[in-house]
Scaffold this motif. Structure first.
Motif, mmCIF file in Angstrom:
data_model
loop_
_atom_site.group_PDB
_atom_site.id
_atom_site.type_symbol
_atom_site.label_atom_id
_atom_site.label_comp_id
_atom_site.label_asym_id
_atom_site.label_seq_id
_atom_site.Cartn_x
_atom_site.Cartn_y
_atom_site.Cartn_z
ATOM 1 N N GLY A 62 -0.063 -10.541 11.452
ATOM 2 C CA GLY A 62 0.056 -10.677 10.007
ATOM 3 C C GLY A 62 -0.901 -9.769 9.266
ATOM 4 N N GLU A 63 -0.378 -9.095 8.251
ATOM 5 C CA GLU A 63 -1.182 -8.295 7.335
ATOM 6 C C GLU A 63 -1.086 -8.964 5.959
ATOM 7 O OE1 GLU A 63 -0.579 -3.876 9.252
ATOM 8 O OE2 GLU A 63 0.868 -4.543 7.739
ATOM 9 N N TYR A 64 -2.219 -9.347 5.394
ATOM 10 C CA TYR A 64 -2.282 -10.102 4.145
ATOM 11 C C TYR A 64 -2.803 -9.200 3.029
ATOM 12 C CZ TYR A 64 -1.604 -14.348 6.898
ATOM 13 O OH TYR A 64 -1.090 -15.318 7.722
ATOM 14 N N PHE A 65 -2.123 -9.237 1.883
ATOM 15 C CA PHE A 65 -2.440 -8.358 0.759
ATOM 16 C C PHE A 65 -2.780 -9.176 -0.485
ATOM 17 C CE2 PHE A 65 0.375 -6.143 3.605
ATOM 18 C CZ PHE A 65 -0.109 -4.848 3.648
ATOM 19 N N ASN A 66 -3.727 -8.685 -1.269
ATOM 20 C CA ASN A 66 -4.091 -9.333 -2.528
ATOM 21 C C ASN A 66 -3.225 -8.819 -3.674
ATOM 22 O OD1 ASN A 66 -6.029 -11.098 -1.612
ATOM 23 N ND2 ASN A 66 -7.731 -9.706 -1.960
ATOM 24 N N ASN A 67 -1.962 -8.603 -3.411
ATOM 25 C CA ASN A 67 -0.977 -8.244 -4.429
ATOM 26 C C ASN A 67 0.382 -8.694 -3.911
ATOM 27 O OD1 ASN A 67 0.492 -5.892 -3.044
ATOM 28 N ND2 ASN A 67 -1.648 -5.217 -2.941
ATOM 29 N N ALA A 68 1.358 -8.782 -4.802
ATOM 30 C CA ALA A 68 2.684 -9.282 -4.415
ATOM 31 C C ALA A 68 3.629 -8.167 -4.000
ATOM 32 C CB ALA A 68 3.287 -10.079 -5.573
ATOM 33 N N LEU A 122 2.959 -5.889 -1.136
ATOM 34 C CA LEU A 122 2.642 -5.355 0.200
ATOM 35 C C LEU A 122 2.036 -3.965 0.074
ATOM 36 C CD1 LEU A 122 6.007 -6.396 1.893
ATOM 37 C CD2 LEU A 122 3.801 -7.508 2.262
ATOM 38 N N ASP A 123 1.218 -3.772 -0.950
ATOM 39 C CA ASP A 123 0.739 -2.451 -1.322
ATOM 40 C C ASP A 123 -0.713 -2.245 -0.890
ATOM 41 O OD1 ASP A 123 1.016 0.086 -2.580
ATOM 42 O OD2 ASP A 123 -0.038 -0.687 -4.343
ATOM 43 N N GLY A 124 -0.991 -1.036 -0.401
ATOM 44 C CA GLY A 124 -2.358 -0.660 -0.070
ATOM 45 C C GLY A 124 -2.796 -1.148 1.293
ATOM 46 N N VAL A 125 -4.081 -1.319 1.421
ATOM 47 C CA VAL A 125 -4.695 -1.742 2.674
ATOM 48 C C VAL A 125 -4.756 -3.273 2.694
ATOM 49 C CG1 VAL A 125 -6.814 -1.654 4.056
ATOM 50 C CG2 VAL A 125 -6.069 0.363 2.772
ATOM 51 N N PRO A 126 -4.347 -3.896 3.804
ATOM 52 C CA PRO A 126 -4.430 -5.354 3.870
ATOM 53 C C PRO A 126 -5.877 -5.832 3.715
ATOM 54 C CG PRO A 126 -3.260 -4.477 5.785
ATOM 55 C CD PRO A 126 -3.813 -3.312 5.040
ATOM 56 N N THR A 127 -6.040 -6.962 3.038
ATOM 57 C CA THR A 127 -7.381 -7.532 2.905
ATOM 58 C C THR A 127 -7.756 -8.371 4.114
ATOM 59 O OG1 THR A 127 -6.559 -9.471 1.742
ATOM 60 C CG2 THR A 127 -7.225 -7.595 0.398
ATOM 61 N N LYS A 128 -6.740 -8.732 4.897
ATOM 62 C CA LYS A 128 -6.972 -9.558 6.082
ATOM 63 C C LYS A 128 -5.859 -9.288 7.080
ATOM 64 C CE LYS A 128 -6.000 -14.211 6.049
ATOM 65 N NZ LYS A 128 -6.192 -15.649 5.811
ATOM 66 N N THR A 129 -6.193 -9.242 8.364
ATOM 67 C CA THR A 129 -5.183 -9.164 9.426
ATOM 68 C C THR A 129 -5.524 -10.227 10.465
ATOM 69 O OG1 THR A 129 -6.402 -7.505 10.689
ATOM 70 C CG2 THR A 129 -4.781 -6.678 9.100
#
Length: 147
Positions: free
Chosen positions: A14-20, A22-29
């Motif tokens: 899972g790649e988690y993003f602080n936007n809706a 899926l943009d940029g670098v994930p904040t958490k994996t």
């Protein structure tokens, strides 16, 4: 040239993003053993509960050759691909449970990509399957491989 990817059994990556988006670098994996979440109004990433998105991917390896029905429950948007074919595209609508069926072959790896986004308020996501030989269950980590 040859490209080799080592896969390990145990869940979806899972790649988690602080936007809706899926943009940029994930904040958490992280590796998520079961895709069965009920965050309520709590945090999805380490910093945010709303306007976030998750990109899960991995390979499933079914034990039986038969038709499988996948069941997805999600609030808010979701898309699901199997071997690059989109089976669920509910990115801009919310909250109806989704089912679809597909024939799978035992011992064959299938690429799975799931995209999820949360706008506001309560959030949940669950991925289940069922077949003639498999009772309805959350897809188990013993049949999911991540890179």
């Amino acid at each position: 040239t040859i490209s080799v990817v080592l896969s390990r059994v145990g869940g979806f990556y899972g790649e988690y993003f602080n936007n809706a988006f899926l943009d940029g670098v994930p904040t958490k994996t992280q590796v998520d053993s079961y895709l069965d979440f009920d965050w309520g109004t709590g945090l999805i990433t380490d910093e945010a509960a709303d306007f976030v998105s998750v990109h899960w991917f991995g390979k499933i390896l079914p034990e039986y050759t038969e038709e499988f029905t996948f069941l997805i429950s999600a609030d808010d948007g979701v898309r699901m691909y199997i071997d690059s074919v989109i089976y669920v595209d509910r990115w801009d609508t919310c909250c109806d449970d989704i089912t679809f069926s597909i024939d799978l072959t035992a011992g064959t790896f299938y690429d799975i990509i799931i995209e999820y986004k949360e706008h506001q308020q309560a959030a949940h996501f669950k991925l289940e399957w069922v077949s003639l030989s498999v009772p309805r269950e959350v897809v188990p980590p013993t049949l999911v491989y991540y890179p």
